[in-house]
Design a protein around this motif. Structure first.
Motif, PDB file in Angstrom:
ATOM      1  N   UNK A 146       0.835  -1.224   0.000  1.00 54.81           N
ATOM      2  CA  UNK A 146       0.000   0.000   0.000  1.00 54.81           C
ATOM      3  C   UNK A 146       0.861   1.263   0.000  1.00 54.81           C
ATOM      4  N   UNK A 147       0.242   2.301  -0.457  1.00 50.31           N
ATOM      5  CA  UNK A 147       0.923   3.592  -0.470  1.00 50.31           C
ATOM      6  C   UNK A 147       1.043   4.146   0.943  1.00 50.31           C
ATOM      7  N   UNK A 148       2.057   4.970   1.133  1.00 47.71           N
ATOM      8  CA  UNK A 148       2.209   5.628   2.425  1.00 47.71           C
ATOM      9  C   UNK A 148       1.013   6.539   2.663  1.00 47.71           C
ATOM     10  N   UNK A 149       0.517   6.524   3.879  1.00 46.54           N
ATOM     11  CA  UNK A 149      -0.716   7.269   4.139  1.00 46.54           C
ATOM     12  C   UNK A 149      -0.477   8.671   4.684  1.00 46.54           C
ATOM     13  N   UNK A 167       6.968   0.624  -8.414  1.00 42.26           N
ATOM     14  CA  UNK A 167       6.640  -0.757  -8.787  1.00 42.26           C
ATOM     15  C   UNK A 167       6.389  -1.615  -7.554  1.00 42.26           C
ATOM     16  N   UNK A 168       7.082  -1.301  -6.476  1.00 39.16           N
ATOM     17  CA  UNK A 168       6.945  -2.129  -5.272  1.00 39.16           C
ATOM     18  C   UNK A 168       5.623  -1.833  -4.569  1.00 39.16           C
ATOM     19  N   UNK A 169       5.318  -0.570  -4.378  1.00 37.60           N
ATOM     20  CA  UNK A 169       4.034  -0.194  -3.762  1.00 37.60           C
ATOM     21  C   UNK A 169       2.878  -0.403  -4.744  1.00 37.60           C
ATOM     22  N   UNK A 170       3.216  -0.487  -5.997  1.00 39.45           N
ATOM     23  CA  UNK A 170       2.243  -0.518  -7.083  1.00 39.45           C
ATOM     24  C   UNK A 170       1.268   0.657  -7.002  1.00 39.45           C
ATOM     25  N   UNK A 201       2.900  12.419  -2.162  1.00 42.02           N
ATOM     26  CA  UNK A 201       1.768  13.207  -1.657  1.00 42.02           C
ATOM     27  C   UNK A 201       1.970  14.687  -1.932  1.00 42.02           C
ATOM     28  N   UNK A 202       3.223  15.110  -1.993  1.00 40.99           N
ATOM     29  CA  UNK A 202       3.494  16.546  -2.062  1.00 40.99           C
ATOM     30  C   UNK A 202       3.941  17.015  -3.441  1.00 40.99           C
ATOM     31  N   UNK A 203       3.914  16.111  -4.435  1.00 39.24           N
ATOM     32  CA  UNK A 203       4.263  16.520  -5.793  1.00 39.24           C
ATOM     33  C   UNK A 203       5.717  16.243  -6.155  1.00 39.24           C
ATOM     34  N   UNK A 204       6.569  16.075  -5.137  1.00 37.85           N
ATOM     35  CA  UNK A 204       7.965  15.722  -5.421  1.00 37.85           C
ATOM     36  C   UNK A 204       8.048  14.207  -5.615  1.00 37.85           C
ATOM     37  N   UNK A 205       9.144  13.735  -6.231  1.00 35.39           N
ATOM     38  CA  UNK A 205       9.286  12.298  -6.410  1.00 35.39           C
ATOM     39  C   UNK A 205       9.700  11.657  -5.088  1.00 35.39           C
ATOM     40  N   UNK A 206       8.949  10.706  -4.599  1.00 38.82           N
ATOM     41  CA  UNK A 206       9.286  10.017  -3.363  1.00 38.82           C
ATOM     42  C   UNK A 206      10.138   8.791  -3.665  1.00 38.82           C
ATOM     43  N   UNK A 207      10.812   8.248  -2.635  1.00 36.06           N
ATOM     44  CA  UNK A 207      11.676   7.078  -2.860  1.00 36.06           C
ATOM     45  C   UNK A 207      11.220   5.926  -1.976  1.00 36.06           C
ATOM     46  N   UNK A 248      11.070   0.132   5.549  1.00 38.11           N
ATOM     47  CA  UNK A 248       9.755   0.640   5.954  1.00 38.11           C
ATOM     48  C   UNK A 248       8.642   0.041   5.094  1.00 38.11           C
ATOM     49  N   UNK A 249       9.037  -0.544   3.976  1.00 42.29           N
ATOM     50  CA  UNK A 249       8.078  -1.125   3.032  1.00 42.29           C
ATOM     51  C   UNK A 249       7.086  -0.091   2.510  1.00 42.29           C
ATOM     52  N   UNK A 250       7.589   1.107   2.301  1.00 45.42           N
ATOM     53  CA  UNK A 250       6.732   2.123   1.690  1.00 45.42           C
ATOM     54  C   UNK A 250       7.598   3.238   1.120  1.00 45.42           C
ATOM     55  N   UNK A 251       6.969   4.093   0.341  1.00 53.34           N
ATOM     56  CA  UNK A 251       7.689   5.238  -0.196  1.00 53.34           C
ATOM     57  C   UNK A 251       7.688   6.369   0.824  1.00 53.34           C
ATOM     58  N   UNK A 252       8.785   7.108   0.845  1.00 49.30           N
ATOM     59  CA  UNK A 252       8.920   8.211   1.800  1.00 49.30           C
ATOM     60  C   UNK A 252       9.402   9.465   1.073  1.00 49.30           C
ATOM     61  N   UNK A 253       9.335  10.591   1.753  1.00 47.21           N
ATOM     62  CA  UNK A 253       9.780  11.858   1.182  1.00 47.21           C
ATOM     63  C   UNK A 253      11.235  11.769   0.751  1.00 47.21           C
TER      64      UNK A 253
END
Ligand code: SAH
Ligand code: ZN
Ligand code: ZN
Ligand code: ZN
Ligand code: ZN
Length: 495
Positions: A1-4, A381-384, A389-395, A400-405
């Motif tokens: 899932x995507x970071x909330x 691809x991993x989070x699918x 959330x803020x328009x910048x590219x997250x990594x 953490x098994x999720x994308x972060x700032x």
């Protein structure tokens, strides 16, 4: 899932237990029941406080939940509430407006101090106030330009849509086939719809504005404006106003309704959600078949860091990437011209793929996510999912098994991603609004309107007036406009 977005634990703060039946009233309708919480646990005695004003200076209503209130105090309170209602009723304001538009433009005056259209007989009383003369029909059609945006950070900061965003919202909802807009706290959208409808014959959209800012009752009839408190679902105009709203929500001739709301960002999501559910229920009940269990379509405009809070109450909602821009807010502007990007988004229960975002502003369609996303929002691809959330590219962080700032790093001690500069384990105590340490949400800089940002709007309106006088005027206006009983009295004392 995507970071909330905001999974940080909530620091010690006030929790709203909601509008409860039998709650005592202040001038802003039924008070809300609050309790102090720490780490999610209730602490101390529950109490009632004003739903609309977070600053005690604006409304100091307070009562312990279990407090016995004497008859005498109840009577005094009722008297106080009555005396703190606006000096004119909505009906009276509608009549005044009718008289006002008959006046030749040379006799059309607006008192900036009292934020009121004046009839000739009243000029005298306002003779030492700042007046705007020669009010045009165009000005009457855009009251949000004529009135000062209220700037009280805690109670009622008004952040007006930039034209670009307002136009976008209107095109979007007409494109989706909506013909009626319940504008809750969106005076500028309301005014754009009203003025288009009066100018273009084939434009058949109607809007009803619900707002706590009673100044608007000077410009709109009872079918166009209801004095309403969105934190406790209170119609100040009583059953008549309630009925006007109900009538508006009834979808005659297949004219579909959408609600658009842009509440103050100071929080109280639970109170807002409770009111919006009541508005949704009103809509549902207008239809005998009950709309087949559908929800009233809605756009809730709010900062992205409230995503998880909004989804707690409305699981059917999704956050769109569109960045909503404001005229009078330095921080909440679109990033394209090098300014900071706005954190304000649209939350909606409509199918995301239907919300088409402007490609010329860099938005593109992600076929996997089936929605439009910001140009910088890459599909992970991993989070699918398109996770930014803020328009910048997250990594993506595998731990953490999720994308972060992009600015975050994984800290082994805290075993989560966070800013590189942080003190381990203590990093969680921060502002509930922006997450940063060092201040509480009531003082959050991301919610405040910087003076500089307000200048352009002001300049446009009154180039000639002296700044100092304006500032005084504005402060007075702010104090008086929502419930403006005292202004005439003050005036009398002075003279
Ligand atoms: N962007 C919007 C304005 C949003 S500012 C536009 O341009 O149209 C927030 C709005 O909510 C203001 O119009 C303010 O008067 C209104 N508001 C603030 N507190 C409110 C309350 N308790 N109940 C109803 N409306 C409220
Ligand atoms: Zn109050
Ligand atoms: Zn995607
Ligand atoms: Zn990811
Ligand atoms: Zn991590």
């Amino acid at each position: 899932m995507a970071a909330a977005g905001s999974e940080r634990p909530r620091p010690a703060e006030l929790a709203v237990l909601g509008p409860v039946p039998g709650a005592p009233c202040c001038p802003h309708g039924p008070a809300l029941l609050f309790v102090k919480t720490s780490q999610g646990k209730e602490e101390g005695r529950r109490f009632y406080a004003c739903s609309a004003c977070r600053d005690r200076k604006d409304c100091n209503f307070f009562q312990w939940e279990d407090e016995k209130v004497s008859e005498a105090r109840l009577a005094a309170r009722e008297e106080y509430n009555r005396s703190h209602q606006p000096s004119f009723t909505h009906r009276q304001n509608v009549d005044r407006y009718k008289n006002f538009v008959w006046l030749p433009s040379s006799k059309r005056r607006f008192c900036q101090e009292c934020q009121q259209l004046l009839l000739p007989a009243e000029w005298e009383k306002h003779s030492d106030h700042q007046l705007l003369c020669g009010i045009t029909t165009a000005q009457l059609k855009s009251p949000s330009q004529l009135l000062y945006p209220l700037e009280n950070k805690k109670t009622n900061a008004q952040y007006l849509f930039a034209d670009r965003s307002c136009q976008f919202l209107l095109n979007l909802l007409t494109g989706l086939g909506f013909r009626r807009v319940l504008s809750v706290g969106t005076p500028r959208l309301h005014e754009m719809i009203q003025s288009k409808a009066s100018q273009e014959e084939e434009f058949s959209v109607r809007s009803l504005l619900l707002d706590i800012d009673f100044r608007y009752s000077q410009f709109y009839t009872e079918d166009e404006f209801c004095h309403y408190n969105m934190f406790n679902h209170h119609f100040f105009g009583g059953e008549t106003a309630h009925e006007a709203c109900r009538k508006f929500l009834y979808e005659e001739n297949g004219e579909r309704v959408i609600m658009v709301t842009d509440p103050p960002f100071g929080g109280l999501v639970e109170a807002l959600a409770s009111s919006f559910k009541k508005l949704m229920a009103m809509w549902r009940e207008t239809e005998e078949e009950g709309h087949d269990n559908r929800e009233m379509p809605m756009f809730w405009i709010f900062p992205y860091f409230f995503e998880s809070r909004i989804l707690d109450f409305f699981p059917s909602f999704r956050m769109m990437d569109y960045q909503v821009d404001y005229d009078n807010h330095a921080l909440y502007k679109h990033g394209k011209t090098g300014r900071r990007q706005s954190p304000v988004r649209i939350f909606t229960n409509l199918t995301p793929s239907m919300i088409v975002l402007p490609e010329e502003e860099g938005y593109r369609f992600c076929t996997v996510c089936q929605r439009y996303v910001s140009s910088g929002n890459q599909h992970c691809e991993i989070c699918n999912s398109c996770t930014s959330k803020d328009g910048r590219q997250w990594k993506h962080c595998v731990l953490c098994k999720k994308c972060v700032k992009p600015s975050w790093f994984h800290c082994d001690k805290c075993s989560c991603c966070t800013l590189q500069k942080h003190s381990c384990e203590k990093s969680n105590v921060g502002c509930f609004v922006c997450g940063k340490a060092g201040h509480k949400r009531s003082a959050c800089p991301s919610l405040s309107c910087s003076r500089a940002a307000c200048q352009p709007v002001k300049k446009k309106r009154q180039k000639t007036r002296s700044r100092v006088k304006m500032e005084i005027c504005k402060r007075l206006a702010m104090k008086h406009v929502i419930f403006s009983k005292r202004k005439v009295k003050n005036k009398k004392k002075k003279t």
